[in-house]
Design an enzyme around this catalytic site. Structure first.
Site: not given
Length: 331
Positions: A39, A82, A117, A120, A170, A173, A202-203, A206
């Site tokens: 995305w 971020e 990242e 974000h 991670e 978050t 995403d976090e 990771h």
């Protein structure tokens, strides 16, 4: 993954990181997505090339009006965190005992992680700008201060402490963005809920990568990894934005108010901190690790008892009820 080497001496981080290099290079695709399939902020934001742009912005602003004050404050703090990505990337490139070859596993991971990242802050920054609720100049001053001030997270340049920190961070978050998404949805801002939801995903990916790095390191250097884990938890895991400040205010003051707001609306609490510790203890199966030396055993004993001890402390913690008036927020 390559076979476990039998001749890595205890505490030899350079050899351990060399052992991890093929994993970083060959298996990181499990924790990252191809650029073309990811995305992008434009997928969620009003498109200025369309005739409906101003109508879309009005809809965004109407939804943003319904967000609770503390939630807006937390969202801004999350966004500033971020946006301080240059600090985090430079910090990861300073980790010792990893091969700094530009085409090596570690540098490829750092660049790919940074690229994911980076989206974000871009997405949340544009949302805040369009929302009309934010004094963007004050927000931007805080962002510049945070990048300028850097951070002191207690890891030094040690790879074990850094991977333990990033595993924890991670996960933290992920919790924060996921909770903001949930409250936004209940408040009627479905667009913000979607944004924070994809960031949280995403976090989570990771976090799995960094946890996996420690899982593999634990197999070949268990005592030193356990001791590093204990050291990080004794120091307490501080958030990367712990120096956050507003214009004219001392370093760290805005972060304290941001943390209070997050706890008031239960976006991220002391109990979440404890839950993450329990998750890491379980993920790394520290109760089952063998071949520990005496210091490693003591470290494990400390880590196993720590969640219950922290829970007792958290139950006595009182959160300020009064909202702090941030310079970031209009009105």
């Amino acid at each position: 993954m390559q076979e476990l080497p039998l001749n890595i001496p205890e505490g030899s981080r350079k050899e351990v990181m060399a052992y991890l290099e093929p994993f970083m290079l060959n298996e990181m695709s499990e924790y990252l997505k191809p650029v073309e399939e990811m995305w992008q902020p434009a997928d969620f934001l009003p498109d200025a090339s369309r005739d409906t742009f101003f109508e879309e912005v009005r809809d965004l602003q109407e939804s943003a009006k319904e967000l609770p004050y503390d939630l807006v404050a937390v969202l801004i703090g999350d966004t500033i965190t971020e946006e301080a990505l240059p600090t985090y990337e430079s910090w990861l490139t300073m980790v010792e005992d990893v091969e700094k070859n530009e085409q090596g596993g570690w540098m490829k991971w750092v660049r790919a992680w940074t690229a994911e990242e980076n989206r974000h802050g871009d997405l949340l920054n544009k949302y805040l700008y369009l929302s009309g609720r934010i004094d963007m100049r004050q927000f931007e001053i805080s962002t510049q201060y945070l990048i300028q001030d850097g951070f002191d997270i207690g890891t030094g340049a040690d790879p074990y402490r850094n991977f333990i920190y990033t595993s924890f961070q991670e996960l933290a978050t992920n919790v924060s963005h996921r909770r903001v998404a949930g409250i936004s949805k209940k408040s009627g801002d479905k667009l913000l809920a979607k944004m924070c939801g994809v960031i949280a995903a995403d976090e989570a990916r990771h976090a799995k990568a960094y946890m996996s790095f420690i899982t593999h390191a634990m197999k070949v250097d268990p005592s030193e990894v356990m001791i590093a884990f204990e050291d990080m938890m004794r120091k307490k895991i501080v958030m990367p934005a712990h120096f956050m400040r507003e214009a004219g205010e001392p370093q760290g003051e805005a972060f304290a108010h941001f943390s209070d707001a997050a706890q008031r609306i239960e976006v991220y609490t002391a109990l979440d901190y404890i839950d993450i510790l329990r998750e890491l203890n379980g993920e790394w199966a520290i109760d089952k690790v063998t071949d520990l030396n005496e210091k490693g055993e003591k470290a494990r004993d400390y880590l196993m008892k720590l969640p219950d001890r922290l829970t007792r402390l958290a139950e006595r913690t009182k959160i300020p009820e009064m909202q702090y008036k941030f310079k970031w927020i209009h009105g």
